[in-house]
Design a protein around this motif. Sequence first.
Motif, PDB file in Angstrom:
ATOM      1  N   VAL A  68       0.836  -1.209   0.000  1.00 25.11           N
ATOM      2  CA  VAL A  68       0.000   0.000   0.000  1.00 25.11           C
ATOM      3  C   VAL A  68       0.863   1.248   0.000  1.00 25.11           C
ATOM      4  N   ASP A  69       1.900   1.260   0.826  1.00 23.04           N
ATOM      5  CA  ASP A  69       2.788   2.423   0.880  1.00 23.04           C
ATOM      6  C   ASP A  69       3.530   2.624  -0.440  1.00 23.04           C
ATOM      7  N   VAL A  70       3.971   1.523  -1.033  1.00 27.75           N
ATOM      8  CA  VAL A  70       4.685   1.608  -2.315  1.00 27.75           C
ATOM      9  C   VAL A  70       3.784   2.184  -3.398  1.00 27.75           C
ATOM     10  N   LEU A  71       2.565   1.665  -3.483  1.00 27.62           N
ATOM     11  CA  LEU A  71       1.648   2.100  -4.531  1.00 27.62           C
ATOM     12  C   LEU A  71       1.247   3.570  -4.349  1.00 27.62           C
ATOM     13  N   VAL A 102      -9.650   2.824  10.472  1.00 25.39           N
ATOM     14  CA  VAL A 102      -8.888   3.701   9.585  1.00 25.39           C
ATOM     15  C   VAL A 102      -7.418   3.431   9.848  1.00 25.39           C
ATOM     16  N   ASP A 103      -6.646   3.204   8.771  1.00 26.05           N
ATOM     17  CA  ASP A 103      -5.226   2.934   8.948  1.00 26.05           C
ATOM     18  C   ASP A 103      -4.522   4.183   9.457  1.00 26.05           C
ATOM     19  N   LYS A 105      -1.467   5.078   9.482  1.00 28.97           N
ATOM     20  CA  LYS A 105      -0.387   5.632   8.673  1.00 28.97           C
ATOM     21  C   LYS A 105      -0.894   6.333   7.420  1.00 28.97           C
ATOM     22  N   THR A 106      -1.776   5.669   6.679  1.00 27.18           N
ATOM     23  CA  THR A 106      -2.221   6.208   5.397  1.00 27.18           C
ATOM     24  C   THR A 106      -3.542   6.971   5.488  1.00 27.18           C
ATOM     25  N   LYS A 107      -4.255   6.793   6.613  1.00 28.66           N
ATOM     26  CA  LYS A 107      -5.585   7.377   6.828  1.00 28.66           C
ATOM     27  C   LYS A 107      -6.637   6.811   5.879  1.00 28.66           C
ATOM     28  N   LEU A 108      -6.335   5.676   5.262  1.00 31.61           N
ATOM     29  CA  LEU A 108      -7.301   5.036   4.385  1.00 31.61           C
ATOM     30  C   LEU A 108      -8.289   4.209   5.201  1.00 31.61           C
ATOM     31  N   PRO A 109      -9.538   4.112   4.754  1.00 28.77           N
ATOM     32  CA  PRO A 109     -10.498   3.243   5.445  1.00 28.77           C
ATOM     33  C   PRO A 109     -10.114   1.774   5.257  1.00 28.77           C
ATOM     34  N   VAL A 110     -10.173   1.022   6.349  1.00 30.12           N
ATOM     35  CA  VAL A 110      -9.887  -0.412   6.313  1.00 30.12           C
ATOM     36  C   VAL A 110     -11.193  -1.147   6.601  1.00 30.12           C
ATOM     37  N   VAL A 111     -11.692  -1.888   5.617  1.00 28.86           N
ATOM     38  CA  VAL A 111     -12.947  -2.614   5.743  1.00 28.86           C
ATOM     39  C   VAL A 111     -12.642  -4.064   6.090  1.00 28.86           C
ATOM     40  N   SER A 112     -13.145  -4.518   7.221  1.00 31.96           N
ATOM     41  CA  SER A 112     -12.905  -5.890   7.654  1.00 31.96           C
ATOM     42  C   SER A 112     -13.798  -6.862   6.900  1.00 31.96           C
ATOM     43  N   LEU A 113     -13.195  -7.952   6.440  1.00 31.37           N
ATOM     44  CA  LEU A 113     -13.935  -9.067   5.861  1.00 31.37           C
ATOM     45  C   LEU A 113     -13.869 -10.281   6.789  1.00 31.37           C
ATOM     46  N   TYR A 114     -13.696  -9.978   8.079  1.00 30.95           N
ATOM     47  CA  TYR A 114     -13.712 -11.047   9.075  1.00 30.95           C
ATOM     48  C   TYR A 114     -14.380 -10.522  10.348  1.00 30.95           C
ATOM     49  N   ASP A 115     -15.620 -10.063  10.160  1.00 29.54           N
ATOM     50  CA  ASP A 115     -16.420  -9.573  11.287  1.00 29.54           C
ATOM     51  C   ASP A 115     -17.855 -10.010  11.026  1.00 29.54           C
ATOM     52  N   ASP A 116     -18.775  -9.062  10.991  1.00 24.42           N
ATOM     53  CA  ASP A 116     -20.173  -9.412  10.750  1.00 24.42           C
ATOM     54  C   ASP A 116     -20.387  -9.925   9.333  1.00 24.42           C
ATOM     55  N   LYS A 117     -19.502  -9.530   8.424  1.00 22.81           N
ATOM     56  CA  LYS A 117     -19.629  -9.973   7.034  1.00 22.81           C
ATOM     57  C   LYS A 117     -18.284 -10.483   6.532  1.00 22.81           C
ATOM     58  N   LYS A 118     -18.381 -11.437   5.625  1.00 20.77           N
ATOM     59  CA  LYS A 118     -17.188 -11.992   4.998  1.00 20.77           C
ATOM     60  C   LYS A 118     -17.067 -11.542   3.546  1.00 20.77           C
TER      61      LYS A 118
END
Length: 399
Positions: A68-71, A102-103, A105-118
């Motif tokens: 992510v940081d590289v890109l 929210v990350d 370092k990058t302040k990007l939203p991080v959406v979990s795919l291992y919680d209420d939804k997969k």
Amino acid sequence: MRVLYSLLALFLCLSLNAQNAGIEIKQVSDSDVTVGAALFDEYLPLIKNKNIAVVANHSSFVKNEHLVDVLLKKGVLIRKIFTPEHGFRGIADAGQAVKSSVDSKTKLPVVSLYDDKKKPDPSDLKGIDVVLFDIQDVGARFYTYISTMTYMMEACAENNIQIIILDRPNPNGFYVDGPVLKKGFESFIGMHPVPIVYGMTVGEYAQMINGEGWLKNGVKCNLKIITVKGYSHKYKYVLPINPSPNLRSMASIYMYPTMCLFEGTVVSVGRGTDKPFEVYGHPNFKNTNYSFTPKSTKGAGSPLYDGQKCFGYDVTDFGLMYVADSKAIYLEWLIESYNELNMGAAFFNNYFNNLAGTDDLKKQIIIGKTAQKIRDSWKSDLTKFKEIRKKYLLYPDFE
């Protein structure tokens, strides 16, 4: 009895090695291969000026820097990060729900795919043009990163979004073994009719999912694979980063397809110790040469037998010297533990059949079948799977 099983193990490994004579298995690392994520010239033109989501975790590194940081430095328009079991930083316990965030370092939203939804909702993918998937797999059916990939592929197909798999080598990609998952035993730890060890990279596996029509309603996604340079299934790839909190060594990674079956039983695999998946034990084992006491730690909260002394075995050397070379799941410990504890069906928990992908293995152990008889029962299904697998391979095979 344990001595007898050790001798049988040696005989098994020698026999299997004889069967595999002439097959070169070479150990390689990141200095020998180039992972898909590092092949920028191949995929940056495909995502230029597009809104990008990245499915990533702590293993998504290029050299010494997170993808992510590289890109972002290269001007890629990353809008969102999706993350699997263990979370974006890879520190959550196995099975622990991961919250969206929210990350820092990058302040990007991080959406979990291992919680209420997969599986991502359409709203999660709104405005996204391309999804990049870059996560290190370990090549066992019950390791959930391939399930996360499946649901992301499905969501991309339903929302007309391209998914690009940045492929990585499979450290257990040099063999195929174990019972094939049967219909009716599908779960997040086993979604497809494949054996425990399927011998494919995530890119190859994604092609199989798409090609065999395994996505919901048979939909097909717009799939692109950026292949690894210099990789072969004749290689044992040494991981540069631990893929999850409790896989901390190559011994544990080689042992994982065997040892994880114990998680469907009353036997501890050493979570909460410094050697998870390299040891196994139980408070009631007798005449063992090793003991350990699980304790709640980061990445292993409330482990089985927390604070209790377990008597058992350290199988680190066995894993490195024999199991990897035999190219087979090792059932003898499971059978011997079942017999020694003499608990009948209570030895197993409700998780076991999902791990095995069938109720046959449990039944076979209960009625006293030998490990070899059980392995023989897999042969027909493995032969059929290997024919399917061949259609989707991107790298030279081990056979």
